[in-house]
Scaffold this motif. Structure first.
Motif, short mmCIF file in Angstrom:
data_model
loop_
_atom_site.label_atom_id
_atom_site.label_comp_id
_atom_site.label_asym_id
_atom_site.label_seq_id
_atom_site.Cartn_x
_atom_site.Cartn_y
_atom_site.Cartn_z
N LEU A 222 -0.84 -2.14 0.67
CA LEU A 222 -1.68 -0.98 1.01
C LEU A 222 -0.89 0.32 0.80
O LEU A 222 0.30 0.30 0.51
CB LEU A 222 -2.15 -1.11 2.47
N SER A 223 -1.59 1.43 0.96
CA SER A 223 -0.96 2.73 0.66
C SER A 223 0.15 3.04 1.67
O SER A 223 0.17 2.51 2.78
CB SER A 223 -2.02 3.83 0.71
N GLU A 224 1.03 3.95 1.28
CA GLU A 224 2.14 4.41 2.15
C GLU A 224 1.57 4.95 3.46
O GLU A 224 2.13 4.74 4.53
CB GLU A 224 2.89 5.57 1.46
N ARG A 225 0.44 5.68 3.35
CA ARG A 225 -0.16 6.32 4.52
C ARG A 225 -0.57 5.27 5.57
O ARG A 225 -0.25 5.38 6.74
CB ARG A 225 -1.38 7.12 4.07
N SER A 227 0.49 2.18 5.68
CA SER A 227 1.69 1.47 6.10
C SER A 227 2.42 2.22 7.21
O SER A 227 2.79 1.63 8.24
CB SER A 227 2.58 1.29 4.86
N ASP A 323 -3.41 -0.31 -12.87
CA ASP A 323 -2.33 0.43 -13.56
C ASP A 323 -2.02 -0.15 -14.94
O ASP A 323 -1.08 0.26 -15.62
CB ASP A 323 -1.07 0.49 -12.70
N ARG A 378 -8.80 0.94 3.58
CA ARG A 378 -9.33 1.73 2.47
C ARG A 378 -10.47 0.93 1.86
O ARG A 378 -10.30 -0.26 1.55
CB ARG A 378 -8.21 1.96 1.45
N ASN A 389 -10.38 6.36 2.90
CA ASN A 389 -9.51 5.83 3.95
C ASN A 389 -10.29 5.80 5.25
O ASN A 389 -11.04 6.74 5.56
CB ASN A 389 -8.28 6.72 4.12
#
Ligand SMILES: Cc1cc2nc3c(=O)[nH]c(=O)nc-3n(C[C@H](O)[C@H](O)[C@H](O)COP(=O)(O)OP(=O)(O)OC[C@H]3O[C@@H](n4cnc5c(N)ncnc54)[C@H](O)[C@@H]3O)c2cc1C
Length: 436
Positions: A222-225, A227, A323, A378, A389
């Motif tokens: 998952l995203s850094e935010r 996490s 990606d 998310r 989010n």
């Protein structure tokens, strides 16, 4: 035509239900579901079974009754091999608790076979893990953890009442993915309920949870935010989070890290990644990947045998990530759900002489729940095309609705809503937590 589905989990049970209704009930095919258990518990809820916030005895779906209602036959059995030439699956003998035979080793013929047997924890050959850590691969293992947790709290309460103020219940969880994060929070909720229900000597300081992650952060998928938000919430509860920490061995007293630190623990849970069961590796000459998953074609038929499909965690389905890099469809409940729909479509198309469709995985996002405290996630798709989010109550609501959607896929919406109502009623008429 005999359609045999092995594994009645997140994907297999949805598939058996669909095919039972469309083919089995109308006598167009014999649909058989084989599972090693009598009942189905949705695997993403196992950490709740382990903590006690979910009573699997109340929530489980009984395969035999479900099959009777939905047009498929259930056979209790554990798959241990396939004979592709004779088109039979091989099942182990079933023994009772006293070692007496209930069912002999046997074979079951198929015209179309679907393998949906899920995954098991990968201990990466770390020494002592198999002997000293608990995995959360099945309801039996989740129950085992729950029993030890109950015993641990009772023992601790007694010690504290006898004046032992240094005693704590120490739990170490290895793996900072969704399972490890969610279980950590669940344990603090369990502590609260046990205190409410009479183990009053236990305060938050008497529970010591250590969450160990080899990578640089929790929830790497998952995203850094998300996490860092999850880490902050866990630390507020009292969890000791250790990142960049590889565990090199487990023993009766706890864990040893690569950096030389000893982590003392009374209970250890290994949740550091999954692989398909070892017996699938190169089974009957079929191609498997490094995680033992059966490599499938875009139609989800296994490479080299059009009569066999694989879905869910045991299927190695190649995909191109957003990606541009190459990888495999992730082992998640949403993948199993989407694959079950695709396999149902292809089996029905094949029965009608129509062309098969390629499977395309759609990432609908991820949600992580920290028990009843909060949730993060998310969501993608629909109105949230670029992704949105979610946090707090709305994220928790979305998380709970995922299970409702699984129940709707197997029971239909009217029954799924009745079950939700029953759950609410149970909150009034039964203890809020499983205490034994
Ligand atoms: C604690 C936990 C939390 C999770 N949380 C999430 C989450 O929040 N979101 C998410 O997307 N995913 C989550 N997952 C992952 C998700 O549960 C799996 O990806 C999903 O269940 C895979 O579905 P499946 O149908 O492939 O296998 P499963 O659901 O595992 O079902 C496999 C079935 O096969 C049966 N079986 C196994 N071996 C045999 C055999 N040899 N013979 C006969 N039967 C056999 C089993 O009894 C089981 O019924 C979580 C997993 C765990 C453990």
């Amino acid at each position: 035509m005999q359609i045999v589905i092995v594994g009645g989990g997140a994907g297999g049970l949805e598939l058996a239900t669909k095919l039972g209704k469309k083919l089995g009930r109308k006598g167009k095919a014999e649909v058989v579901l084989i599972d090693r258990n009598h009942t189905h518990v949705w695997k993403p809820l196992l950490h709740e079974v382990a903590s006690g916030s979910l009573d699997a005895d109340l929530d489980a779906v009984t395969y035999r009754a479900h099959g009777h209602k939905h047009g498929f036959e259930f056979e209790l059995g554990t798959l241990n091999g396939i004979d592709r030439e004779r088109k039979v699956v091989q099942l182990s003998a079933l023994l009772d608790e006293d070692g007496r035979e209930v069912l002999p080793a046997r074979e079951r013929p198929y015209d179309t076979l679907v393998l949906a047997i899920g995954s098991v924890s990968n201990d990466f050959n770390v020494s002592g893990v198999g002997e000293h850590c608990i995995f959360l691969d099945s309801p039996v293992q989740a129950h085992r953890f729950h029993r030890r947790l109950v015993d641990g709290f009772i023992r601790l309460n007694q010690a504290l009442k006898s004046g032992d103020s240094v005693h704590k219940l120490r739990v170490a969880i290895i793996g900072g993915g969704a399972t490890g994060v969610e279980l950590s929070a669940e344990l603090y909720k369990a502590r609260e309920w046990f205190s409410t229900y009479g183990l009053t000597a236990i305060t938050p300081q008497h529970l010591d949870v250590t969450l160990v992650e080899a990578g640089p952060r929790l929830l790497p998928a998952l995203s850094e935010r998300i996490s860092s938000g999850a880490r902050e919430e866990l630390e507020k509860l009292g969890v000791r989070v250790m990142v960049n920490t590889a565990v090199v061995s487990a023993g009766p007293e706890g864990l040893q890290t690569k950096g030389g630190e000893a982590i003392a623990a009374d209970l250890m849970v290994w949740a550091a990644g999954v692989k398909a069961p070892d017996f699938l590796r190169d089974i009957e000459g079929l191609e498997t990947n490094r995680a033992n998953q059966l490599v499938v074609e875009p139609t989800l038929q296994v490479k080299g045998d059009g009569a066999i499909y694989a879905l869910g965690d045991c299927a190695g389905c190649p995909m191109t990530r957003p990606d541009g890099s190459e990888g495999w469809v992730p082992p998640r409940a949403q993948s199993a759900h989407q694959m079950a729909s695709a396999v149902a479509h292809n089996i029905l198309a094949s029965a009608r002489g129509k062309p098969l469709q390629p499977f395309r995985y759609k990432d609908l996002g991820s949600l992580v729940s920290l028990s009843e405290y909060t949730a993060f996630g998310r969501l993608m798709g629909g109105l949230a095309r670029g992704g949105i989010n979610l946090e707090g109550k709305i994220a928790r609501l979305a998380y709970v609705s995922l299970y409702r959607m699984h129940l709707a896929a197997i029971h239909g919406w009217p029954r799924a809503l009745l079950l939700a109502l029953t759950e609410k009623i149970n909150h009034f008429v039964r203890p809020r937590f499983k205490l034994h």
